[in-house]
Design an enzyme around this catalytic site. Structure first.
Site: not given
Length: 230
Positions: A55, A92, A120, A203, A206
């Site tokens: 992402s 993801g 991730n 978040d 990002h």
């Protein structure tokens, strides 16, 4: 009778000019098609930089035009470099899922391959050796597909949630792989952005559009030397 003959003559002239107009139109259409073909050929002759990541590459939460691959394209264009950027980021994505789709992505010719995966894995606490192996397998796939493809590896770091030992070893995966494979390394993709609330979305992971400007600078500081050698 004369009127009928005159009408026929006028009709014949009209048909003749109409055919001429149609011929001209078709000729014009062919010219456009030729221009389009030439443009497509020119595009196909561009070198390709493919950003393969998660992402962070995809630009989650923003327009694709605000993500760092698009900013790199803008910079290349401004410098008149003959490169086309492809954003192959997938939100993801882990190193395992990236490994599974790498062969599909490599169906196209790639001159520079920028590998941005692993974050991730770290956030999920995936075993470090698994992450390392998957990244190595992706690098191997790129080299096997085309040994001339230049590879750039984006370094990543994670918060200390998983403990100091895990965090440190995770960070070391990237420079160690870069040295082992003799490929270029972006030391830390999010340098100057990570941990700064003003440069990250809600978040906290990002980047914002402003944050991506800095990320693009981080990428270009390494990528710039790679593309100049093409």
């Amino acid at each position: 009778m004369r009127n009928l003959v005159r009408y026929c003559l006028i009709l014949s002239v009209f048909i003749m000019f109409s055919c001429g107009e149609n011929t001209d139109k078709k000729s014009g259409e062919n010219t456009v098609e030729e221009v389009q073909t030439e443009t497509e050929i020119q595009k196909s002759e561009k070198n390709v930089i493919l950003f393969f990541g998660n992402s962070l590459t995809a630009g989650m939460g923003l327009e694709t035009s605000e993500a760092f691959p698009a900013l790199i394209q803008n910079r290349l264009d401004s410098l008149n470099y003959n490169y086309e950027v492809i954003n192959a980021g997938l939100s993801g994505e882990t190193t395992a899922s990236g490994k599974n789709r790498i062969n599909w992505v490599l169906n196209q010719d790639v001159d520079v391959f920028v590998l941005e995966l692993g974050a991730n894995d770290g956030l999920r606490g995936i075993p470090l050796e698994e992450t390392r192996k998957n990244l190595q397998d992706i690098i191997n796939s790129v080299k096997e597909k085309n040994p001339d493809t230049k590879i750039v590896l984006a370094g990543m770091q994670i918060p200390p949630n998983m403990g100091e030992a895990y965090t440190t070893e995770f960070k070391n995966i990237f420079p160690e792989l870069a040295e082992k494979n003799n490929i270029a390394l972006i030391p830390f993709l999010l340098e100057g952005v990570a941990g700064d609330p003003k440069l990250n979305q809600q978040d906290g992971i990002h980047p914002t559009a402003e944050g991506y400007e800095i990320v693009a600078d981080n990428v270009w500081s390494v990528l710039g030397d790679v593309v100049e050698k093409e």
